[in-house]
Design a protein around this motif. Structure first.
Motif, short mmCIF file in Angstrom:
data_model
loop_
_atom_site.label_atom_id
_atom_site.label_comp_id
_atom_site.label_asym_id
_atom_site.label_seq_id
_atom_site.Cartn_x
_atom_site.Cartn_y
_atom_site.Cartn_z
N LYS A 83 3.61 1.97 -4.81
CA LYS A 83 4.49 1.51 -5.90
C LYS A 83 3.71 1.30 -7.20
O LYS A 83 4.08 1.83 -8.25
N SER A 84 2.63 0.52 -7.12
CA SER A 84 1.89 0.22 -8.35
C SER A 84 1.27 1.49 -8.92
O SER A 84 1.22 1.66 -10.15
N SER A 85 0.82 2.39 -8.04
CA SER A 85 0.25 3.65 -8.53
C SER A 85 1.30 4.42 -9.33
O SER A 85 1.00 4.98 -10.38
N GLY A 102 0.79 -1.23 0.00
CA GLY A 102 0.00 0.00 0.00
C GLY A 102 0.82 1.27 0.00
O GLY A 102 0.29 2.37 0.18
N HIS A 160 8.78 -7.37 -3.46
CA HIS A 160 9.03 -7.55 -2.03
C HIS A 160 10.16 -8.55 -1.84
O HIS A 160 10.51 -8.89 -0.71
N1 LIG Z 1 -8.00 2.03 -7.81
C1 LIG Z 1 -7.87 2.36 -6.55
N2 LIG Z 1 -8.91 2.91 -5.87
C2 LIG Z 1 -8.79 3.27 -4.59
N3 LIG Z 1 -7.66 3.13 -3.85
C3 LIG Z 1 -6.60 2.58 -4.47
C4 LIG Z 1 -6.65 2.17 -5.84
N4 LIG Z 1 -5.42 1.67 -6.18
C5 LIG Z 1 -4.66 1.76 -5.07
N5 LIG Z 1 -5.36 2.31 -4.05
C6 LIG Z 1 -4.85 2.60 -2.71
O1 LIG Z 1 -3.71 3.43 -2.86
C7 LIG Z 1 -2.68 3.05 -1.94
C8 LIG Z 1 -1.42 2.67 -2.73
O2 LIG Z 1 -1.70 1.50 -3.47
P1 LIG Z 1 -0.63 0.82 -4.46
O3 LIG Z 1 -1.32 -0.31 -5.15
O4 LIG Z 1 -0.01 1.88 -5.30
O5 LIG Z 1 0.44 0.27 -3.40
P2 LIG Z 1 1.65 -0.75 -3.58
O6 LIG Z 1 2.84 -0.10 -2.95
O7 LIG Z 1 1.78 -1.18 -5.00
O8 LIG Z 1 1.17 -1.96 -2.66
P3 LIG Z 1 1.49 -3.55 -2.75
O9 LIG Z 1 2.92 -3.74 -2.36
O10 LIG Z 1 0.55 -4.11 -1.74
O11 LIG Z 1 1.17 -3.98 -4.16
C9 LIG Z 1 -3.25 1.90 -1.12
O12 LIG Z 1 -3.75 2.43 0.08
C10 LIG Z 1 -4.39 1.36 -1.98
O13 LIG Z 1 -5.42 0.84 -1.17
#
Ligand SMILES: Nc1ncnc2c1ncn2[C@@H]1O[C@H](COP(=O)(O)OP(=O)(O)OP(=O)(O)O)[C@@H](O)[C@H]1O
Length: 262
Positions: free
Chosen positions: A61-63, A58, A213
């Motif tokens: 990263k993916s965002s 969360g 990870h």
């Molecule tokens: N489409 C969406 N709608 C609402 N909230 C979102 C959406 N995509 C991501 N989030 C929220 O944004 C935050 C960042 O999410 P993201 O997927 O970028 O994290 P991450 O670092 O890739 O996590 P992970 O390691 O679990 O994959 C999280 O709190 C997630 O719940």
């Protein structure tokens, strides 16, 4: 080559309690929650660099990867990749990038892998000579010969991942985004994928941004790490900057996450 400046992204999500009453209430009045996924994120990455983009679940990263690949538009900030804004020049931009989301597939589920590759050839308008050259090279490097006639749904996870990586590289992208590319792979497949990425970088100078990870992925593939937590960049340096006196990178990271309360 890649510059991200002051990028922020907030998701607006509707929230309701469980149960019939809450479902009815939500028909008339919705409550929203705002999730600040990215907050003032800036970094730049040069051509041919291999960078690990790490952080807890969360963290954002993916965002970030979605913004870099043009799938997601940030609320504010700028991003330039090879002189283009990814979400504004998507058609031109996708020719320059390859993306592998370990948890999703870009292959068509019910058709043989070779047919998916042919479809990608048409989508990316790859000329026949380079397509054949790339396919031959990827088939031998990723050991795909026995998999090409199999429908994607019948592949094991490791086999599918090798096909996904090949699919993302058929059009010779200069930049490769890998979002957890070794998730769920056995030790042999992990090594094969890592070796392949190293070779790709060495031979083609492909820029690689890797989120994972798996610290062994990071240790064996990258010499620079960008660490994100709760949407903020916390560190841009090397693994030894994180590791310091700890026995393992995992232990150092866990301590780091705790100290930042992320
Ligand atoms: N489409 C969406 N709608 C609402 N909230 C979102 C959406 N995509 C991501 N989030 C929220 O944004 C935050 C960042 O999410 P993201 O997927 O970028 O994290 P991450 O670092 O890739 O996590 P992970 O390691 O679990 O994959 C999280 O709190 C997630 O719940």
């Amino acid at each position: 080559m890649i510059t991200l400046e002051h990028v922020s992204k907030t998701y607006k999500v509707s929230k309701r309690d469980a149960g019939f009453y809450s479902a009815c209430k939500a028909l008339f009045r919705r409550d929203y929650e705002y999730i600040h996924a990215l907050d003032d994120v800036s970094f730049s990455i040069g051509e041919g660099e291999m960078v690990g983009y790490i952080g807890p679940n969360g963290a954002g990263k993916s965002s970030t990867i979605k913004i870099l690949s043009g799938i997601l538009t940030p609320d504010s900030g700028t991003c330039l990749i090879n002189g283009r804004v990814p979400w504004k020049n998507r058609i031109e931009h996708v020719k320059d990038i390859g993306v592998v989301f370990g948890q999703r597939t870009q292959l068509w589920w019910d058709v043989p892998v070779a047919d998916s590759f042919e479809l990608l050839k048409e989508i990316y308008r790859i000329d026949t000579a380079s397509y054949c050259r790339n396919l031959e090279r990827l088939t031998s490097m990723l050991n795909l010969a026995d998999l090409l006639k199999t429908p994607t749904r019948q592949l094991s996870l490791g086999q599918r991942m090798r096909c996904e990586i090949a699919a993302s590289l058929l059009h010779n992208p200069r930049i490769l985004f890998l979002d957890e590319p070794t998730i769920g792979l056995d030790a042999v497949s992990k090594l094969a994928v890592r070796e392949f990425i190293l070779q790709l970088n060495k031979e083609n100078n492909t820029t690689v941004i890797l989120t994972t990870h798996d610290m062994q992925d990071i240790e064996s593939l990258t010499n620079r790490v960008i660490l994100i937590g709760k949407g903020h960049i916390l560190l841009d340096g090397t693994l030894s900057d994180i590791r310091k006196d700890f026995e393992s990178t995992e232990a150092a990271l866990a301590d780091f996450y705790r100290s930042y309360d992320i």
